[in-house]
Write an enzyme that holds these catalytic residues in place. Sequence first.
Site, PDB file in Angstrom:
ATOM      1  N   ASP A 156     -53.901  15.925  15.004  1.00  0.00           N
ATOM      2  CA  ASP A 156     -55.154  16.164  15.697  1.00  0.00           C
ATOM      3  C   ASP A 156     -55.951  14.859  15.720  1.00  0.00           C
ATOM      4  O   ASP A 156     -55.656  13.923  14.967  1.00  0.00           O
ATOM      5  CB  ASP A 156     -55.931  17.269  14.970  1.00  0.00           C
ATOM      6  CG  ASP A 156     -57.196  17.672  15.696  1.00  0.00           C
ATOM      7  OD1 ASP A 156     -57.188  17.703  16.943  1.00  0.00           O
ATOM      8  OD2 ASP A 156     -58.206  17.928  15.022  1.00  0.00           O
TER       9      ASP A 156
ATOM     10  N   ASP B   3     -59.967  14.571  16.396  1.00  0.00           N
ATOM     11  CA  ASP B   3     -61.272  14.713  15.761  1.00  0.00           C
ATOM     12  C   ASP B   3     -61.129  15.315  14.368  1.00  0.00           C
ATOM     13  O   ASP B   3     -60.507  16.360  14.190  1.00  0.00           O
ATOM     14  CB  ASP B   3     -62.193  15.598  16.606  1.00  0.00           C
ATOM     15  CG  ASP B   3     -62.586  14.936  17.914  1.00  0.00           C
ATOM     16  OD1 ASP B   3     -62.893  13.734  17.898  1.00  0.00           O
ATOM     17  OD2 ASP B   3     -62.563  15.618  18.956  1.00  0.00           O
TER      18      ASP B   3
ATOM     19  N   ASP C  18     -57.346  19.128  10.704  1.00  0.00           N
ATOM     20  CA  ASP C  18     -58.467  19.323   9.786  1.00  0.00           C
ATOM     21  C   ASP C  18     -59.016  20.745   9.850  1.00  0.00           C
ATOM     22  O   ASP C  18     -59.977  21.055   9.151  1.00  0.00           O
ATOM     23  CB  ASP C  18     -59.596  18.330  10.085  1.00  0.00           C
ATOM     24  CG  ASP C  18     -60.313  18.658  11.387  1.00  0.00           C
ATOM     25  OD1 ASP C  18     -59.624  18.853  12.421  1.00  0.00           O
ATOM     26  OD2 ASP C  18     -61.554  18.744  11.388  1.00  0.00           O
TER      27      ASP C  18
END
Length: 259
Positions: free
Chosen positions: A13, A15, A209
């Site tokens: 990922d 961000d 995250d």
Amino acid sequence: MADSKPVESWLTDMDGVLVHEGTIVPGADEFINRLRASGKPFLVLTNNSIYTPRDLHARLAGIGLDVPEEAIWTSALATAKFLHGQRPGGTAYVIGEAGLTTALHQVGYILTDSSPDYVVLGETRSYSFEALTKAIRLINAGARFICTNPDETGPSPEGVLPAAGSVAALITKATGVEPYFVGKPNPLMMREALNALNAHSESTVMIGDRMDTDIKSGMEAGLRTVLVLSGLTQQSEVERYPYRPSRVAKSVAELIDEI
């Protein structure tokens, strides 16, 4: 992960993993540089459909992160690939930015508000009442409803922003029609990324995250998963979920020596 097959490809990922609130997560630049030097295939994934891969390459380079354009996989690209597979050469009414419209043009879609096959909703910073009304009326008239991703909010330096999932809920409330979400946590986005790399799930790792999108979609696509604590999900929240990541790390800096 040591008992599994050697890692031959990586998905990560963006961000919360590589960047956070416009700055590089410590170690992310070295992580990307090590990936590039290794020659192992990798993709940086994002549910954000606003930007083209070229735009994102330039934005990341501006903060010191050198991610090749061809190594960026967005929900807009995944949506365009999905629609091309479902109805090649179709038509769509689009609410979104250049990342989405460019991806659809590239697969041969015609953008129109005259009896389109699909209404496609993506991220934009300028949702208009007129455009939403048009989308609602087209869906009521029979257009199929697609949304690039289900994220209800997105980050910004000033605080959270309403995202595509929230706007999709508004349209659903007005039409009674639920959209098909292409982006994470739909494992379809992971499978398309694997296909793009010609990679296999049993030798690929997904880094994210968020437990509810990154880890869930990676797990459902059969990948090994690493949750990093540099973004939204905190260590104390992991046990709340009925599924677990293969591993928890403070950040991608812990993974550099494993590439």
